[in-house]
Scaffold this motif. Sequence first.
Motif, PDB file in Angstrom:
ATOM      1  N   ALA A   1       0.838  -1.204   0.000  1.00 44.44           N
ATOM      2  CA  ALA A   1       0.000   0.000   0.000  1.00 44.44           C
ATOM      3  C   ALA A   1       0.871   1.250   0.000  1.00 44.44           C
ATOM      4  N   GLY A   2       1.931   1.239   0.828  1.00 45.27           N
ATOM      5  CA  GLY A   2       2.809   2.396   0.902  1.00 45.27           C
ATOM      6  C   GLY A   2       3.513   2.670  -0.406  1.00 45.27           C
ATOM      7  N   SER A   3       3.937   1.594  -1.083  1.00 44.33           N
ATOM      8  CA  SER A   3       4.674   1.835  -2.322  1.00 44.33           C
ATOM      9  C   SER A   3       3.750   2.346  -3.417  1.00 44.33           C
ATOM     10  N   ILE A   4       2.486   1.922  -3.399  1.00 42.09           N
ATOM     11  CA  ILE A   4       1.555   2.454  -4.409  1.00 42.09           C
ATOM     12  C   ILE A   4       1.267   3.919  -4.129  1.00 42.09           C
ATOM     13  N   LEU A   5       1.167   4.263  -2.845  1.00 42.52           N
ATOM     14  CA  LEU A   5       1.002   5.668  -2.464  1.00 42.52           C
ATOM     15  C   LEU A   5       2.206   6.484  -2.947  1.00 42.52           C
ATOM     16  N   GLY A   6       3.401   5.914  -2.742  1.00 46.23           N
ATOM     17  CA  GLY A   6       4.607   6.586  -3.206  1.00 46.23           C
ATOM     18  C   GLY A   6       4.601   6.762  -4.717  1.00 46.23           C
ATOM     19  N   ALA A   7       4.139   5.720  -5.440  1.00 49.48           N
ATOM     20  CA  ALA A   7       4.091   5.784  -6.900  1.00 49.48           C
ATOM     21  C   ALA A   7       3.132   6.885  -7.359  1.00 49.48           C
TER      22      ALA A   7
ATOM     23  N   GLY B   1       2.503   9.594  -5.771  1.00 47.11           N
ATOM     24  CA  GLY B   1       3.216  10.845  -5.556  1.00 47.11           C
ATOM     25  C   GLY B   1       4.242  11.111  -6.648  1.00 47.11           C
ATOM     26  N   VAL B   2       4.960  10.039  -7.064  1.00 45.32           N
ATOM     27  CA  VAL B   2       5.960  10.193  -8.117  1.00 45.32           C
ATOM     28  C   VAL B   2       5.302  10.671  -9.401  1.00 45.32           C
ATOM     29  N   LEU B   3       4.142  10.079  -9.733  1.00 41.57           N
ATOM     30  CA  LEU B   3       3.395  10.504 -10.928  1.00 41.57           C
ATOM     31  C   LEU B   3       3.068  11.985 -10.852  1.00 41.57           C
ATOM     32  N   LEU B   4       2.575  12.428  -9.690  1.00 43.67           N
ATOM     33  CA  LEU B   4       2.199  13.830  -9.524  1.00 43.67           C
ATOM     34  C   LEU B   4       3.416  14.739  -9.682  1.00 43.67           C
ATOM     35  N   VAL B   5       4.557  14.312  -9.104  1.00 39.41           N
ATOM     36  CA  VAL B   5       5.757  15.137  -9.206  1.00 39.41           C
ATOM     37  C   VAL B   5       6.231  15.205 -10.650  1.00 39.41           C
ATOM     38  N   LEU B   6       6.191  14.053 -11.342  1.00 39.04           N
ATOM     39  CA  LEU B   6       6.680  14.013 -12.723  1.00 39.04           C
ATOM     40  C   LEU B   6       5.843  14.889 -13.635  1.00 39.04           C
ATOM     41  N   SER B   7       4.550  15.023 -13.330  1.00 30.86           N
ATOM     42  CA  SER B   7       3.695  15.826 -14.207  1.00 30.86           C
ATOM     43  C   SER B   7       3.744  17.295 -13.816  1.00 30.86           C
ATOM     44  N   GLY B   8       4.605  17.634 -12.830  1.00 27.95           N
ATOM     45  CA  GLY B   8       4.808  19.033 -12.512  1.00 27.95           C
ATOM     46  C   GLY B   8       3.792  19.615 -11.559  1.00 27.95           C
TER      47      GLY B   8
ATOM     48  N   THR C   1       8.258   8.317   2.392  1.00 25.60           N
ATOM     49  CA  THR C   1       9.704   8.129   2.276  1.00 25.60           C
ATOM     50  C   THR C   1      10.099   7.813   0.842  1.00 25.60           C
ATOM     51  N   LEU C   2       9.345   6.908   0.201  1.00 23.86           N
ATOM     52  CA  LEU C   2       9.700   6.530  -1.169  1.00 23.86           C
ATOM     53  C   LEU C   2       9.585   7.735  -2.092  1.00 23.86           C
ATOM     54  N   LEU C   3       8.531   8.531  -1.907  1.00 23.84           N
ATOM     55  CA  LEU C   3       8.374   9.740  -2.732  1.00 23.84           C
ATOM     56  C   LEU C   3       9.522  10.704  -2.469  1.00 23.84           C
TER      57      LEU C   3
END
Lengths: 103, 324
Positions: free
Chosen positions: B226-232, B234-241, B304-306
């Motif tokens: 669950a945590g890693s999907i949450l992190g993913a 966040g990564v998507l949101l960061v990548l899209s600016g 943390t992952l994000l």
Amino acid sequence: MSMLFFYALIGVGLFTLGLLALVVQPHLLQKILALNVMGSGVFLLLVALGGRSQPVVDVVPQAMVITGIVVAVSATAMALTLMLNLSRSSPGAQLPEDQSADS
Amino acid sequence: MEAVGLWQSAFDLMLGFSLFGLAWRMLFCADLFKSIVLFITFGLLMAIAWVRLEAPDVALAEATIGAGLTGALLMSAFAKLRTLDNSLKSGQPLLPRPRLHVINFWIALLFTVLLTGGLAYAVLSLPSHSPGLSDAVMSQLDSSGVTHPVTAVLLNFRGYDTLLEMAVLLLSIQSVWSMAGMSDAGEVHTSPVLNVLIQLLSPVLILVSAYLLWVGAHAPGGAFQAGSILGAAGVLLVLSGRPLFNLKKSWLIRLMLVAGPAAFIALATLTLINEGQLLKYPVANAANYILLLETLATVSIGTTLLALFVGSQTEAVQQDQSHQ
């Protein structure tokens, strides 16, 4: 049943292949990939051997491997940051030993 | 029935040799970008191997963390490396061959072959049946508070391991933050398609994360997945600016990072005082304790992952802003 040992042997193969690449390849990004492959090999070995307790699969190695995967990703993130810091001071992202052997 | 077994064996053989072949190509390939793509493929095949080994929890963790987030980390590091290294810019292959002395290479190869032989012999000499700890886990499962054995091991029987793991995550983000300082804030590519995709995906990812967290009590899933999907997400949101919020300075982020470890330590202290043993939950409340720990651990792992992914980027952005 023999398939478990097949996967365990693949795990051994991945571990030593990663070890060879870790020693031989000069670029640090390749070394980080090699460490990850070595980790995957160990995980595969652990879970495959944990499957020997049929009919109920032993879940303790599985739980250890889940912990291991999370630790591996945090170690990788740290190693990548170290690599980037190193390549800022000396281009090429290689260890000093490899760079001197290079010339 | 026999035909099915034969097909399964053929599939296992194919999968195993593909894994080995992919690892070979990945590690001895002159093009770093290709290596990273092969690494992601390798992670996805590993996830299938976990399913074949009856380890769906590990498969979920591998697919999201091993293939997904590690791949994103590698790609981001490679992009930064390319801005530093001129030889990578022109797209030419990085290293033609290992630059070791030929004799050294053969010594390393010989050593590796010997080691492989020894390890293979050790593995094959193991008994083909071993109960391991499965009986111990199954007999205590009723008192653990959950019905899924993997979650019971992670959060109850071996809760100490998970406590230390949360500490490792906290330590890694601290060290990444203290080393950060790249002068390159990754450029952001936005497109209408990406925007719509992210609007659709983000809520779904958060929902999937919450589902995995909840279902972990009785089926494959749990805090790590669950945590890693949450992190993913966040990564998507960061990548899209999307300007999330200031990842480094915000006290909210810091609170989210320490929530998991802090809850673990608090509960460990509490159980040490009340029960006389570290992380030994009273049976009646075990389910509630595990749910509480898992929820906070999910938030901490995701953050943390994000933060590990964003890592150095925020630093650079802050510096830019302070100059203006």
